[in-house]
Design an enzyme around this catalytic site. Structure first.
Site, PDB file in Angstrom:
ATOM      1  N   GLU A   5      21.113  -6.841 -21.915  1.00 39.41           N
ATOM      2  CA  GLU A   5      21.526  -8.129 -22.497  1.00 39.41           C
ATOM      3  C   GLU A   5      20.420  -8.761 -23.324  1.00 39.41           C
ATOM      4  O   GLU A   5      20.215  -9.975 -23.332  1.00 39.41           O
ATOM      5  CB  GLU A   5      22.050  -9.071 -21.406  1.00 39.41           C
ATOM      6  CG  GLU A   5      23.323  -8.531 -20.780  1.00 39.41           C
ATOM      7  CD  GLU A   5      24.108  -9.552 -19.991  1.00 39.41           C
ATOM      8  OE1 GLU A   5      24.066 -10.743 -20.348  1.00 39.41           O
ATOM      9  OE2 GLU A   5      24.772  -9.147 -19.024  1.00 39.41           O
TER      10      GLU A   5
ATOM     11  N   GLY B 233       0.817  -1.214   0.000  1.00 38.48           N
ATOM     12  CA  GLY B 233       0.000   0.000   0.000  1.00 38.48           C
ATOM     13  C   GLY B 233       0.850   1.263   0.000  1.00 38.48           C
ATOM     14  O   GLY B 233       1.833   1.373  -0.731  1.00 38.48           O
TER      15      GLY B 233
END
Length: 375
Positions: A359, A335
């Site tokens: 990559e 939250g």
């Protein structure tokens, strides 16, 4: 998952190091955009900086599965540290596989001890997913190569002492990409400022500019024109490492969320008793484990000497996308606390995204998988 006793011992050692030595300083390092060099020294003490270096040069010479386990656990501590190590290991792997005995004897014993740190310079400002479009040129002049061009998004860019460079010997010829070893103190090599990034903020990421930088012909690691195939070969193993890191980050996010769900109370009970939260945790667990299973399958294929390019791409694609999803749900479960640095998961949320990019982006991984299916 059928790990050997040695693999379990290594995993447990790195896990303890990540949780006790890396995590406590991770938030500060991220906030200050400072790489924790004391952690790097600790990795060297554990022989992790020689992880992919042959034993003949003092290295650990880990198999692919062990390498995967180490990357997973380090990323569970802090992704920036795992990334720095995996790039260093890309560099040592290139020297071990493509260098001659002079290169290996000159560089590997020192790199095993952690310094010089290695960097891997393939990407450019206008050539990311398509490395064949690179413009950096290493033009031969007698017994030297003269290098001109720019590299971008280089991990360990500032702190490195040796760079594995990919450049064309003829800027107009896409088939001329070649791999070179460039000492960091080479005249004409300039390091740019540290990139201001969304996540991975403790990672040393810079540009590199080469302005008539000269290196001896002996510093060429591959034959002219063989550099791109060498890069793609090394990056297949690198993708297993990134998939492993994504799994480690996702596991960290899941662990934090599980602990919070059991401790946080709303409406008179722990939020972990609310079906919505329980379902989120179930989905997070499943996605984390799916990434782990694909990653370990790819690593085992590599260890058996089987073709594993498709498996590596599937692992990186699924594990990285799932890590983003899991980190997102971790913020949601926490939250308001999840949106602050106090909650402990907002850094994971910011860090996770890069695993879908470097990559080889998720789209590139899909291209590789589709090629295996259709071509």
């Amino acid at each position: 998952m059928d790990l050997t006793a040695e693999q379990r011992a290594i995993r447990d050692t790195v896990r303890e190091f990540a949780r006790e030595e890396i995590r406590p300083g991770a938030e500060e390092a991220d906030r200050e955009e400072r790489f924790p060099e004391d952690v790097w020294d600790g990795l060297a003490d554990l022989d992790m900086t020689g992880l992919t270096t042959p034993e003949a040069y003092g290295g650990f010479d880990a198999d692919s599965l062990t390498y995967s386990l180490v990357n997973e656990e380090l990323a569970g501590g802090m992704l920036a540290v795992a990334t720095a190590l995996s790039v260093h290991c890309l560099a040592t792997s290139c020297i071990a596989e493509f260098g001659d005995e002079r290169h290996r004897e000159r560089w590997l014993p020192e790199m095993v001890d952690g310094r010089p740190v290695g960097a891997f310079a393939l990407s450019e400002p206008h050539a990311g997913s398509n490395p064949a479009a690179m413009s950096t040129e290493a033009r031969r002049e007698g017994d030297e190569y003269v290098i001109n061009g720019d590299k971008q998004w280089i991990t360990n860019g500032e702190r490195s002492g040796v760079i594995i460079l990919f450049a064309k010997t003829d800027r107009e010829d896409d088939r001329s990409i070649t791999q070179f070893l460039v000492p960091k103190d080479t005249e004409g090599l300039e390091v740019g400022p540290t990139e201001d990034k969304l996540g991975l903020r403790a990672s040393d990421t810079t540009s590199l500019t080469f302005d008539d930088a000269r290196i001896p012909v002996e510093n060429r690691l591959t034959e002219e024109g063989r550099g791109l195939s060498a890069a793609l070969s090394i990056l297949t193993g690198g993708r297993i490492a990134i998939a492993s890191q994504a799994v480690g980050l996702a596991q960290h996010a899941l662990d934090e969320s599980l602990a919070y769900a059991q401790d946080r109370e709303q409406f008179g009970d722990a939020i972990g008793e609310i079906q919505t939260i329980r379902h989120k945790l179930a989905e997070m667990r499943t996605k984390t484990q799916a990434g782990r299973l694909l990653t370990r399958d790819a690593a085992r294929r590599a260890d058996r000497g089987e073709e594993h390019r498709e498996a590596a791409s599937m692992a990186k694609y699924v594990a990285s996308e799932n890590a983003v999803d899991v980190a997102n749900e971790a913020v949601q479960i926490h939250g308001g606390y999840g949106y602050t640095t106090e909650g402990g998961v907002e850094r994971l949320y910011r860090d996770a995204k890069i695993t879908t990019i470097y990559e080889g982006t998720s789209n590139i991984q899909k291209n590789v998988i589709a090629r295996e299916l259709l071509d």
